[in-house]
Motif scaffolding. Structure first.
Motif, short mmCIF file in Angstrom:
data_model
loop_
_atom_site.label_atom_id
_atom_site.label_comp_id
_atom_site.label_asym_id
_atom_site.label_seq_id
_atom_site.Cartn_x
_atom_site.Cartn_y
_atom_site.Cartn_z
N ASP A 34 14.83 2.97 -13.49
CA ASP A 34 16.17 3.54 -13.52
C ASP A 34 17.08 2.51 -14.16
OD1 ASP A 34 18.62 4.63 -13.02
OD2 ASP A 34 18.48 4.53 -10.84
N VAL A 35 17.39 2.71 -15.45
CA VAL A 35 18.15 1.73 -16.24
C VAL A 35 19.47 2.35 -16.68
CG1 VAL A 35 18.07 0.17 -18.21
CG2 VAL A 35 15.95 0.83 -17.10
N PRO A 36 20.61 1.90 -16.17
CA PRO A 36 21.91 2.50 -16.55
C PRO A 36 22.35 2.03 -17.93
CG PRO A 36 22.24 0.70 -14.97
CD PRO A 36 20.76 0.85 -15.15
N GLY A 73 0.78 -1.23 0.00
CA GLY A 73 0.00 0.00 0.00
C GLY A 73 0.82 1.28 0.00
N VAL A 74 2.10 1.22 -0.41
CA VAL A 74 2.93 2.42 -0.48
C VAL A 74 3.57 2.49 -1.86
CG1 VAL A 74 3.40 2.41 1.99
CG2 VAL A 74 4.98 1.22 0.43
N TRP A 75 4.19 3.63 -2.15
CA TRP A 75 4.93 3.74 -3.40
C TRP A 75 6.13 2.80 -3.35
CZ3 TRP A 75 5.68 9.60 -4.97
CH2 TRP A 75 4.48 10.10 -5.48
N VAL A 76 6.40 2.12 -4.46
CA VAL A 76 7.57 1.26 -4.60
C VAL A 76 8.31 1.70 -5.86
CG1 VAL A 76 8.42 -1.08 -4.94
CG2 VAL A 76 6.44 -0.67 -3.45
N ARG A 77 9.56 2.15 -5.69
CA ARG A 77 10.34 2.68 -6.81
C ARG A 77 11.57 1.80 -7.02
NH1 ARG A 77 10.01 7.74 -8.82
NH2 ARG A 77 8.98 8.51 -6.94
N LEU A 78 11.82 1.37 -8.26
CA LEU A 78 12.91 0.46 -8.57
C LEU A 78 14.10 1.21 -9.17
CD1 LEU A 78 10.86 -2.44 -10.21
CD2 LEU A 78 11.60 -2.25 -7.83
N HIS A 79 15.27 1.05 -8.53
CA HIS A 79 16.49 1.68 -9.01
C HIS A 79 17.48 0.64 -9.52
CE1 HIS A 79 16.02 5.90 -7.75
NE2 HIS A 79 15.30 5.42 -6.75
N TYR A 80 18.40 1.09 -10.42
CA TYR A 80 19.53 0.28 -10.88
C TYR A 80 19.06 -1.03 -11.52
CZ TYR A 80 21.32 3.49 -7.37
OH TYR A 80 21.56 4.62 -6.61
N VAL A 81 18.15 -0.91 -12.46
CA VAL A 81 17.56 -2.08 -13.12
C VAL A 81 18.25 -2.29 -14.47
CG1 VAL A 81 15.45 -3.12 -14.00
CG2 VAL A 81 15.35 -1.65 -11.97
N TYR A 82 19.12 -3.29 -14.56
CA TYR A 82 19.75 -3.62 -15.83
C TYR A 82 18.70 -4.23 -16.76
CZ TYR A 82 24.40 -2.75 -13.96
OH TYR A 82 25.50 -2.15 -13.43
N PRO A 83 18.80 -3.95 -18.06
CA PRO A 83 17.71 -4.36 -18.98
C PRO A 83 17.77 -5.82 -19.40
CG PRO A 83 19.40 -3.16 -20.19
CD PRO A 83 19.82 -3.11 -18.74
N TYR A 84 17.74 -6.73 -18.43
CA TYR A 84 17.60 -8.15 -18.75
C TYR A 84 16.22 -8.39 -19.39
CZ TYR A 84 21.42 -8.76 -15.35
OH TYR A 84 22.59 -8.67 -14.67
N PRO A 85 16.05 -9.48 -20.13
CA PRO A 85 14.75 -9.75 -20.75
C PRO A 85 13.59 -9.79 -19.77
CG PRO A 85 16.42 -11.14 -21.76
CD PRO A 85 17.09 -10.42 -20.60
N HIS A 86 13.81 -10.34 -18.55
CA HIS A 86 12.69 -10.47 -17.63
C HIS A 86 12.23 -9.13 -17.06
CE1 HIS A 86 16.14 -10.96 -14.72
NE2 HIS A 86 15.39 -10.13 -14.03
#
Length: 436
Positions: A255-257, A224-237
């Motif tokens: 956030d995709v480097p 029930g809160v905001w969930v923010r994803l950082h440092y996500v490499y662009p793997y297929p999944h």
């Protein structure tokens, strides 16, 4: 008297999370935490060593602590090179690398014994936090399996080690119960979560849960809160995360480097080099989730980068139309394989390319923010200034690195509160609006 420990925390959110862990341990064992050198019986400095500028800052911070206090324990990424620390500051009490909680506590115990009666009751259930009460970083793993030629993080932090999924969820629940409204999921490589344990099943709330970023995101999204994803490499999944964002279960923010747009430079960086495929996936992600915000970072002036390579990078960001972008000139890091590459780019050329890059991206960012004018956004209030303006963030804005939403009539709002805001104007980085 309660023994007092001073603390200096430098570097990225992963280092900040380590600092919170150490401070929690110190507080649980009865140590006081002080904000001044003069009141501290000793000082712990959690360092950064990612690039040369960070090394310099860390060494200067250690020097300041030595001059002002004299009893200093060093930990963190720069601490992985103990010889360098001791060469600059031979009088430090102890040196340890990142994520070395037991080593830090052992050094504190050796030089400042804990009181006989620990003050466990003084430690809040969520632990000691260095962020505002309404948001928190949630570190899900340590280390990285990539061997990018410009990076020495694996040297400091080692290979990927995923935290047990039940432990991560238990911490997330404690944070939410303590009033956290936004969880910022961090690691060196968030999308690789669970690879090292073959996605083994853990347990949360009495039910099985795979150690996998998608399953973790689904579980966090149920709190029930905001969930923010950082440092996500662009793997297929990563493609499987986009429907969760479209459904509102986690924030539509990635956030995709990406680092560059030239296949040749990316290969020299030892990074995924299929730029056309990346662009195809970005377009597909936005078809599934039109509100998706994409953040990335890039390096200009990498060894061997030609004017043609740089133009390919500019073409890439024009095509990708990324919302939030950071860009840095290449900086040689001691121990990085890229240092041995030929055809170093002159500093003046690096700076000129950085300026050109940021000029192009500024136009893209302003145009994308301009599309928000007239929309109503949900924002999270971070601050109320003296004039009654609420300084807030939307789903598109991570703290410290992205833009802000300024709400003129925000005097009636409270820090940590969600509000609905109609956007009236946009600048290159920020939005301006009024409560609806």
């Amino acid at each position: 008297m309660m023994p007092q420990v001073g603390f200096v925390s430098l570097g990225c959110p992963k280092a900040l999370s380590d600092s919170e862990h150490i401070l929690t341990r110190l507080r649980a064992e009865g140590y006081g935490i002080t904000g001044t050198y003069q009141d501290a019986d000793l000082v712990v400095v959690n360092t950064c060593g990612f690039i040369d500028a960070a090394v310099t800052e860390s060494l200067e911070a250690i020097g300041e602590a030595m001059a002002e206090n004299g009893r200093v324990i060093v930990t963190g990424c720069l601490g992985a090179d103990a010889d360098k620390v001791r060469a600059a500051h031979p009088g430090v009490l102890a040196v340890s690398g990142p994520h070395a909680f037991e080593a830090v506590m052992g050094a504190v115990h050796a030089h400042l014994p804990a009181p006989h009666d620990p003050y466990q009751s003084l430690v809040p259930p969520q632990g000691v936090r260095l962020t505002p009460r309404h948001y928190a970083y949630l570190k899900i793993s340590e280390g990285c399996n990539h061997r990018c030629s410009f990076c020495v993080i694996p040297h400091f932090r080692g290979d990927l080690v995923s935290r047990p999924v039940g432990e991560v969820m238990a911490e997330a629940e404690r944070l939410v119960e303590a009033g956290v409204r936004e969880l910022l999921v961090i690691s060196q490589d968030t999308s690789a979560y669970g690879v090292d344990v073959k996605y083994r099943t853990g347990f949360w709330g009495g039910r099985p849960l795979r150690t996998h970023v998608q399953n973790l995101a689904e579980a966090l999204g149920s709190l029930g809160v905001w969930v923010r994803l950082h440092y996500v490499y662009p793997y297929p999944h990563v493609d499987d995360l986009i429907p969760l964002m479209a459904e509102g279960r986690v924030l539509p923010y990635l956030d995709v480097p990406l680092q560059h747009g030239s296949t040749r430079v990316l290969k020299a960086m030892r990074r995924p080099a299929a730029t056309e495929r990346v662009l195809e996936r970005i377009h597909r992600w936005r078809e599934i989730c039109p509100d998706l915000t994409l953040r990335s970072t890039f390096i200009v002036g990498f060894p061997g980068e030609t004017e043609s390579d740089f133009q390919q990078l500019l073409d890439f960001i024009q095509e990708a139309q990324l919302d939030r972008v950071g860009c840095f000139t290449y900086s040689a890091v001691e121990g990085a394989p890229a240092n041995a590459l030929p055809d170093a780019v002159p500093e003046a050329v690096k700076e000129e390319r950085l300026a050109r890059f940021m000029e192009v991206q500024a136009e893209i960012s302003q145009a994308r923010l301009g599309r928000r004018v007239g929309q109503t956004l949900t924002v999270l209030v971070d601050e109320i200034d003296a004039e009654g303006t609420a300084i807030a963030r939307s789903a598109a804005d991570a703290p410290e690195v992205d833009g802000l939403v300024f709400v003129e009539d925000g005097a009636g709002l409270a820090v940590g509160e969600f509000a609905e805001v109609e956007v009236e104007a946009a600048s290159e980085h920020d939005l301006f609006g009024r409560r609806t």
